[in-house]
Design a protein around this motif. Structure first.
Motif: not given
Length: 219
Positions: A122-145
């Motif tokens: 996955v070439r982009t570190q922060m991936i937007q998925i609906g209302n969530y953001q996924f950090d593909s490097v740290s492998k952490t899922l966020y909702e509004k940080d």
């Protein structure tokens, strides 16, 4: 932007051979002969792939990668080694390796394996998925940080599905990514992690019965 590689190989002649070959293929390389120099460079730069020898001075390549993985560095890694026993193969993947190539290395095979890894990244570190953001490097899922509760394998599964880019990812391929050869994978355990993800993505993950799983980034 050119693909950037960190090459760690203590055989100076082989190091130079790899450098010449890969630079001719269009890659940008930093080449070092010992793990301490490699570790320093990982703090200073971001790489697309690591190529690590195993038998090295001071500490071996397995130990170096284990240290990097514990620090959150998930850069894809290919081990290049003269070790061809099953125990070493198991250790290489258990410590976080993505590929394991025994010496003498076929340079064309190495290139093909590197290109395969790059295609599934996955070439982009922060991936937007609906209302969530996924950090593909740290492998952490966020909702509004705010970080969401997600197990390590659940996060790895999410990354694998996103790398599929909307296509069906075969079950056997998912198991290979989530479990090392020393671990026992099962359909039941996989369903547990799918259920974890469906808590956040109830309409985006689909089970293609008998084949695998598919994920859409849109609700």
């Amino acid at each position: 932007m050119a693909t950037k590689i960190l090459l760690l190989e203590d055989d100076k002649l082989f190091n130079e051979t790899l450098q010449d070959f890969l630079e001719e293929e269009g890659f940008v390389l930093d080449c070092v002969l010992d793990p301490y120099s490699a570790l320093d460079l990982t703090y200073e730069n971001r790489y697309d792939i690591y190529l690590f020898d195993v038998n090295l001075p001071y500490e071996n390549g397995f130990e170096l990668l284990e240290k990097l993985r514990k620090s959150g560095d998930m850069t894809p890694t290919i081990f290049l080694t003269s070790r061809n026993d099953k125990a070493s193969l198991t250790e290489g993947f258990t410590k976080g390796g993505d590929e394991y190539i025994t010496k003498p290395v076929d340079l064309d095979e190495l290139l093909l394996r590197m290109l395969a890894i790059l295609r599934r990244q996955v070439r982009t570190q922060m991936i937007q998925i609906g209302n969530y953001q996924f950090d593909s490097v740290s492998k952490t899922l966020y909702e509004k940080d705010v970080p969401m509760e997600l197990s390590q394998k659940g996060a790895e599964l999410l990354l694998v599905l996103l790398e599929g880019q909307g296509k069906v990812v075969p079950t056997h391929q998912i198991k290979e990514r989530l479990w090392s050869s020393a671990e026992e994978a099962s359909d039941g355990a996989l369903r547990v992690y799918v259920t974890q993800l469906k808590k956040y993505f109830p309409t985006q993950i689909h089970n293609i019965r008998g084949v695998g799983y598919q994920m859409s980034r849109n609700a």
